[in-house]
Design a protein around this motif. Sequence first.
Motif, PDB file in Angstrom:
ATOM      1  N   THR A 129       7.509 -15.572   6.698  1.00 55.69           N
ATOM      2  CA  THR A 129       7.318 -14.130   6.590  1.00 55.69           C
ATOM      3  C   THR A 129       5.821 -13.842   6.451  1.00 55.69           C
ATOM      4  N   ASP A 130       5.490 -12.554   6.371  1.00 56.24           N
ATOM      5  CA  ASP A 130       4.085 -12.145   6.228  1.00 56.24           C
ATOM      6  C   ASP A 130       3.737 -12.156   4.747  1.00 56.24           C
ATOM      7  N   LEU A 131       3.062 -13.193   4.313  1.00 62.48           N
ATOM      8  CA  LEU A 131       2.685 -13.294   2.902  1.00 62.48           C
ATOM      9  C   LEU A 131       1.487 -12.387   2.641  1.00 62.48           C
ATOM     10  N   PRO A 132       1.627 -11.412   1.755  1.00 64.37           N
ATOM     11  CA  PRO A 132       0.487 -10.528   1.481  1.00 64.37           C
ATOM     12  C   PRO A 132      -0.609 -11.266   0.723  1.00 64.37           C
ATOM     13  N   ARG A 133      -1.799 -10.703   0.762  1.00 64.71           N
ATOM     14  CA  ARG A 133      -2.971 -11.357   0.164  1.00 64.71           C
ATOM     15  C   ARG A 133      -2.778 -11.749  -1.298  1.00 64.71           C
ATOM     16  N   PRO A 134      -2.198 -10.889  -2.163  1.00 65.29           N
ATOM     17  CA  PRO A 134      -2.018 -11.302  -3.560  1.00 65.29           C
ATOM     18  C   PRO A 134      -1.160 -12.565  -3.699  1.00 65.29           C
ATOM     19  N   VAL A 135      -0.150 -12.697  -2.848  1.00 64.94           N
ATOM     20  CA  VAL A 135       0.710 -13.889  -2.887  1.00 64.94           C
ATOM     21  C   VAL A 135      -0.092 -15.118  -2.446  1.00 64.94           C
ATOM     22  N   LYS A 136      -0.852 -14.977  -1.380  1.00 58.74           N
ATOM     23  CA  LYS A 136      -1.672 -16.094  -0.901  1.00 58.74           C
ATOM     24  C   LYS A 136      -2.684 -16.529  -1.951  1.00 58.74           C
ATOM     25  N   MET A 173      -4.970 -14.848  25.539  1.00 57.39           N
ATOM     26  CA  MET A 173      -3.604 -14.353  25.430  1.00 57.39           C
ATOM     27  C   MET A 173      -2.667 -15.377  24.786  1.00 57.39           C
ATOM     28  N   ARG A 174      -2.852 -16.634  25.156  1.00 53.60           N
ATOM     29  CA  ARG A 174      -2.015 -17.698  24.581  1.00 53.60           C
ATOM     30  C   ARG A 174      -2.233 -17.786  23.065  1.00 53.60           C
ATOM     31  N   ILE A 175      -3.488 -17.732  22.650  1.00 56.83           N
ATOM     32  CA  ILE A 175      -3.799 -17.813  21.222  1.00 56.83           C
ATOM     33  C   ILE A 175      -3.250 -16.588  20.495  1.00 56.83           C
ATOM     34  N   ALA A 176      -3.454 -15.407  21.081  1.00 56.49           N
ATOM     35  CA  ALA A 176      -2.977 -14.180  20.438  1.00 56.49           C
ATOM     36  C   ALA A 176      -1.455 -14.185  20.293  1.00 56.49           C
ATOM     37  N   LEU A 177      -0.775 -14.698  21.296  1.00 58.20           N
ATOM     38  CA  LEU A 177       0.691 -14.721  21.262  1.00 58.20           C
ATOM     39  C   LEU A 177       1.224 -15.568  20.109  1.00 58.20           C
ATOM     40  N   VAL A 178       0.570 -16.684  19.824  1.00 60.87           N
ATOM     41  CA  VAL A 178       1.105 -17.617  18.818  1.00 60.87           C
ATOM     42  C   VAL A 178       0.435 -17.477  17.456  1.00 60.87           C
ATOM     43  N   HIS A 179      -0.564 -16.612  17.308  1.00 60.01           N
ATOM     44  CA  HIS A 179      -1.401 -16.660  16.106  1.00 60.01           C
ATOM     45  C   HIS A 179      -0.626 -16.412  14.808  1.00 60.01           C
ATOM     46  N   ASP A 180       0.456 -15.658  14.856  1.00 66.66           N
ATOM     47  CA  ASP A 180       1.246 -15.405  13.642  1.00 66.66           C
ATOM     48  C   ASP A 180       2.659 -15.974  13.744  1.00 66.66           C
ATOM     49  N   LEU A 181       2.878 -16.906  14.651  1.00 66.41           N
ATOM     50  CA  LEU A 181       4.232 -17.414  14.878  1.00 66.41           C
ATOM     51  C   LEU A 181       4.804 -18.138  13.665  1.00 66.41           C
ATOM     52  N   SER A 182       3.960 -18.728  12.837  1.00 67.59           N
ATOM     53  CA  SER A 182       4.460 -19.412  11.638  1.00 67.59           C
ATOM     54  C   SER A 182       5.159 -18.438  10.694  1.00 67.59           C
ATOM     55  N   GLU A 183       4.850 -17.149  10.806  1.00 68.53           N
ATOM     56  CA  GLU A 183       5.458 -16.160   9.927  1.00 68.53           C
ATOM     57  C   GLU A 183       6.935 -15.933  10.237  1.00 68.53           C
ATOM     58  N   ALA A 184       7.403 -16.448  11.368  1.00 64.29           N
ATOM     59  CA  ALA A 184       8.841 -16.395  11.645  1.00 64.29           C
ATOM     60  C   ALA A 184       9.613 -17.181  10.591  1.00 64.29           C
ATOM     61  N   MET A 185       8.972 -18.193  10.007  1.00 65.78           N
ATOM     62  CA  MET A 185       9.599 -18.957   8.925  1.00 65.78           C
ATOM     63  C   MET A 185       9.135 -18.480   7.544  1.00 65.78           C
ATOM     64  N   CYS A 219       0.818  -1.223   0.000  1.00 64.46           N
ATOM     65  CA  CYS A 219       0.000   0.000   0.000  1.00 64.46           C
ATOM     66  C   CYS A 219       0.849   1.270   0.000  1.00 64.46           C
ATOM     67  N   GLY A 220       2.150   1.114  -0.067  1.00 67.02           N
ATOM     68  CA  GLY A 220       3.020   2.281  -0.134  1.00 67.02           C
ATOM     69  C   GLY A 220       3.535   2.767   1.200  1.00 67.02           C
ATOM     70  N   VAL A 221       3.343   1.981   2.259  1.00 69.63           N
ATOM     71  CA  VAL A 221       3.826   2.384   3.587  1.00 69.63           C
ATOM     72  C   VAL A 221       5.287   1.977   3.718  1.00 69.63           C
ATOM     73  N   GLU A 222       6.155   2.958   3.866  1.00 66.94           N
ATOM     74  CA  GLU A 222       7.570   2.662   4.082  1.00 66.94           C
ATOM     75  C   GLU A 222       7.811   2.388   5.564  1.00 66.94           C
ATOM     76  N   ARG A 223       8.690   1.458   5.843  1.00 71.06           N
ATOM     77  CA  ARG A 223       9.026   1.081   7.216  1.00 71.06           C
ATOM     78  C   ARG A 223       7.771   0.797   8.061  1.00 71.06           C
ATOM     79  N   PRO A 224       6.957  -0.162   7.613  1.00 73.08           N
ATOM     80  CA  PRO A 224       5.737  -0.467   8.370  1.00 73.08           C
ATOM     81  C   PRO A 224       6.049  -1.216   9.663  1.00 73.08           C
ATOM     82  N   GLU A 225       5.018  -1.413  10.450  1.00 74.82           N
ATOM     83  CA  GLU A 225       5.163  -2.157  11.693  1.00 74.82           C
ATOM     84  C   GLU A 225       5.731  -3.548  11.420  1.00 74.82           C
ATOM     85  N   SER A 226       6.407  -4.101  12.395  1.00 73.29           N
ATOM     86  CA  SER A 226       6.887  -5.479  12.305  1.00 73.29           C
ATOM     87  C   SER A 226       5.756  -6.439  12.667  1.00 73.29           C
ATOM     88  N   ILE A 227       5.959  -7.706  12.365  1.00 73.66           N
ATOM     89  CA  ILE A 227       4.982  -8.719  12.767  1.00 73.66           C
ATOM     90  C   ILE A 227       4.890  -8.755  14.291  1.00 73.66           C
TER      91      ILE A 227
END
Length: 200
Positions: free
Chosen positions: A86-93, A72-84, A35-43
């Motif tokens: 990365t954050d795949l954007p919707r077009p890639v998915k 809290m447990r679910i929220a903590l791990v919900h994106d943990l797979s992205e450590a391997m 979307c054109g955001v430079e230096r966006p938030e990290s995962i």
Amino acid sequence: MNDQRPAPGNANDLLRLLSRAERLEALPRTGWQICGVERPESIAAHVHGVMLVALWLADHHPEPTPDAERVMRIALVHDLSEAMLTDLPRPVKQLLGKEAVDRAEEQAADHILATLPSWRDAYREYREGKTLEARIVKVADRIQMLAKALEYRQQKRGDISRFFDDDETFDDRGVEPARAIFDALRTCYREGRWFDFHFD
């Protein structure tokens, strides 16, 4: 007297997990970059925001009362797979297909959480999205994203309109406190406003 100290291997399990999870701090949320955001938030920053929203939703949810620790447990791990992965954007998915993406995310979670079956169960619970606690985290994920979009718009850091054009984004999944929050987010978007950077 019994020695209750954990086995030495458990210390290495924690350190290995920490080394993998800390990668989320360096990995950007790539949807913002598109979307054109430079230096966006990290995962990692996103996960922190989701935990904040999820706990608020849990604390404000009427009967049945959700299990806040589980949330809290679910929220903590919900994106943990992205450590391997990365954050795949919707077009890639969309290009890869849901089945392939789901399989890869499950395999990454299996690898990262191999020694933590209860954490792996929390990740699976989030993916299935059937329990109240998982639905709260799914809604929190959307609320954090929309709030961040409004912040980026205020900072003039990109075109975030597509995040507000998709009605599916505003599905409250039966989480009652989320309805008013989604309405407030839509109002902020329509009126072109967000909170300033001062604590006024």
